[in-house]
Design an enzyme around this catalytic site. Structure first.
Site, PDB file in Angstrom:
ATOM      1  N   PRO A 179       1.670   3.300  -4.048  1.00  0.00           N
ATOM      2  CG  PRO A 179       1.988   1.044  -3.585  1.00  0.00           C
ATOM      3  CD  PRO A 179       1.801   2.371  -2.921  1.00  0.00           C
ATOM      4  CD  GLU A 180       0.330   7.490  -8.725  1.00  0.00           C
ATOM      5  OE1 GLU A 180      -0.213   7.717  -9.826  1.00  0.00           O
ATOM      6  OE2 GLU A 180       1.192   8.244  -8.226  1.00  0.00           O
TER       7      GLU A 180
ATOM      8  CG  HIS B 128       8.746  -3.154   8.139  1.00  0.00           C
ATOM      9  ND1 HIS B 128       9.801  -2.800   7.325  1.00  0.00           N
ATOM     10  CD2 HIS B 128       8.948  -2.492   9.302  1.00  0.00           C
ATOM     11  CE1 HIS B 128      10.585  -1.951   7.964  1.00  0.00           C
ATOM     12  NE2 HIS B 128      10.093  -1.748   9.162  1.00  0.00           N
TER      13      HIS B 128
ATOM     14  NE  ARG C  50       6.822   5.534   4.547  1.00  0.00           N
ATOM     15  CZ  ARG C  50       7.067   6.400   3.577  1.00  0.00           C
ATOM     16  NH1 ARG C  50       6.056   6.954   2.909  1.00  0.00           N
ATOM     17  NH2 ARG C  50       8.306   6.725   3.261  1.00  0.00           N
TER      18      ARG C  50
ATOM     19  NE  ARG D  44     -16.994  16.658  -9.420  1.00  0.00           N
ATOM     20  CZ  ARG D  44     -16.749  15.693  -8.527  1.00  0.00           C
ATOM     21  NH1 ARG D  44     -15.668  15.751  -7.750  1.00  0.00           N
ATOM     22  NH2 ARG D  44     -17.574  14.678  -8.412  1.00  0.00           N
TER      23      ARG D  44
END
Length: 336
Positions: free
Chosen positions: A2-3, A139, A158, A214
């Protein structure tokens, strides 16, 4: 994983059910999901039972719950929540939670928040959307029991995510710390995370200047959570497509105008994703009511290798850099 849009959808969905409620019980079904907690599973229970949720805030992909003690004073700690790769927060109403197991297949959707709860606009439940319900819960790792008889279940297939408490510290700039935060305090474990593009206190021109200092590829810089938080692989590819920028362009090769344009594209893409509940490719990401997001239907680049670019018709390509797939249009996104 998820973002930002997906975590924000969860925050908005959770608020009406949790804010103002007291945590009366904590059941740890898998101690691995409390491994970051000082004192482990028992320490998490001791820190949470009897506290009342006063706000739910988010910076980037980090979500936290502000807590008050029985006297109404802030506890000085927040409940951190990180969804990892597959974490979910699912609200179960009293009627939908059998006494023996809230994770029973076919559980009903949660009840609406009580009408007398006065919530800020950004915490009100989003408008209901059509879509498939998630698969049955298999889960369940941690369950939080609330004083209205409902439960909040942390589900994580997970096991990369988790719940733990973290002491509050003051934001470096002294401004409101995060989306949904009532003040300038944030958990110490989230203090190293940069502000995100949804944050009113985020200085996009300053972030653009930092990117230009950068040498790393611009996509890697968008994923660097110390520069700007919440952007993951999906939305980085989508924003770079929208801004016509090649993923491998070094930050130093960007002009200020172009770097700022990419950041604005990130915000615009994620705003559109938020409006449709985020991006779901499978049942691993769902909202608190078990519904999927639909931005996958609107993706322009991510996951579309070999399909025509909607702008120019050129076949989209996929390259792997630093172990990540990068989807782009070789014509619209030429490397400069």
């Amino acid at each position: 994983m998820p973002e930002l849009p997906e975590v924000e959808v969860v925050r908005r969905g959770l608020g009406p059910h949790a804010v103002g409620r007291t945590i009366i019980g904590v059941e740890i079904r898998d101690p691995r999901s409390a491994r970051r907690q000082a004192g482990g599973a028992s320490g998490l229970e001791q820190m949470l039972v009897g506290t009342t949720v006063t706000a739910i805030a988010r910076r980037g992909k980090f979500l936290w719950w502000r807590l008050a003690d029985p006297d109404g004073a802030d506890t000085g700690h927040a409940l951190m929540t990180h969804l990892g790769m597959s974490g979910q927060l699912r609200v179960r109403s009293r009627a939908a939670v059998p006494a023996h197991d809230a994770a029973s297949p076919g559980a009903a959707a949660p009840d609406a928040a009580p009408p007398d709860v006065d919530l800020p606009a950004d915490l009100r439940a989003p408008a209901p959307s059509e879509g498939p319900a998630s698969d049955p819960v298999r889960h369940l790792r941690i369950r939080l029991a609330l004083d209205d008889g409902s439960h909040v279940d942390f589900i994580d297939q997970r096991l990369f995510g988790g719940l733990w408490t973290s002491p509050l510290v003051t934001a470096d700039d002294g401004r409101t710390s995060a989306w949904g935060s009532p003040d300038d305090l944030l958990p110490r474990d989230a203090a190293h995370i940069a502000r995100d593009v949804f944050d009113d206190a985020a200085d996009l021109p300053a972030i653009a200047r930092a990117i230009r200092r950068r040498r790393a590829p611009v996509k890697s810089l968008l994923l660097a959570q110390d520069l700007v938080s919440g952007i993951g692989n999906i939305y980085a590819d989508e924003a770079l497509w929208a801004a016509r920028a090649h993923h491998a362009t070094p930050g130093q090769a960007l002009s200020q105008v172009r770097a700022h344009r990419i950041l604005r594209a990130c915000r615009a893409v994620m705003e559109r994703a938020l409006a449709v509940g985020g991006t779901s490719f499978d049942a691993l990401y769902v909202n608190v009511d078990g519904r999927s997001g639909y931005f996958a239907r609107s993706l322009e680049a991510y996951g579309r290798e070999g399909e025509p670019c909607s702008r120019c018709g050129t076949a989209l390509r996929r390259q792997v850099r630093s172990g990540r797939s990068c989807f782009f249009c070789p014509r619209c996104q030429r490397r400069r």
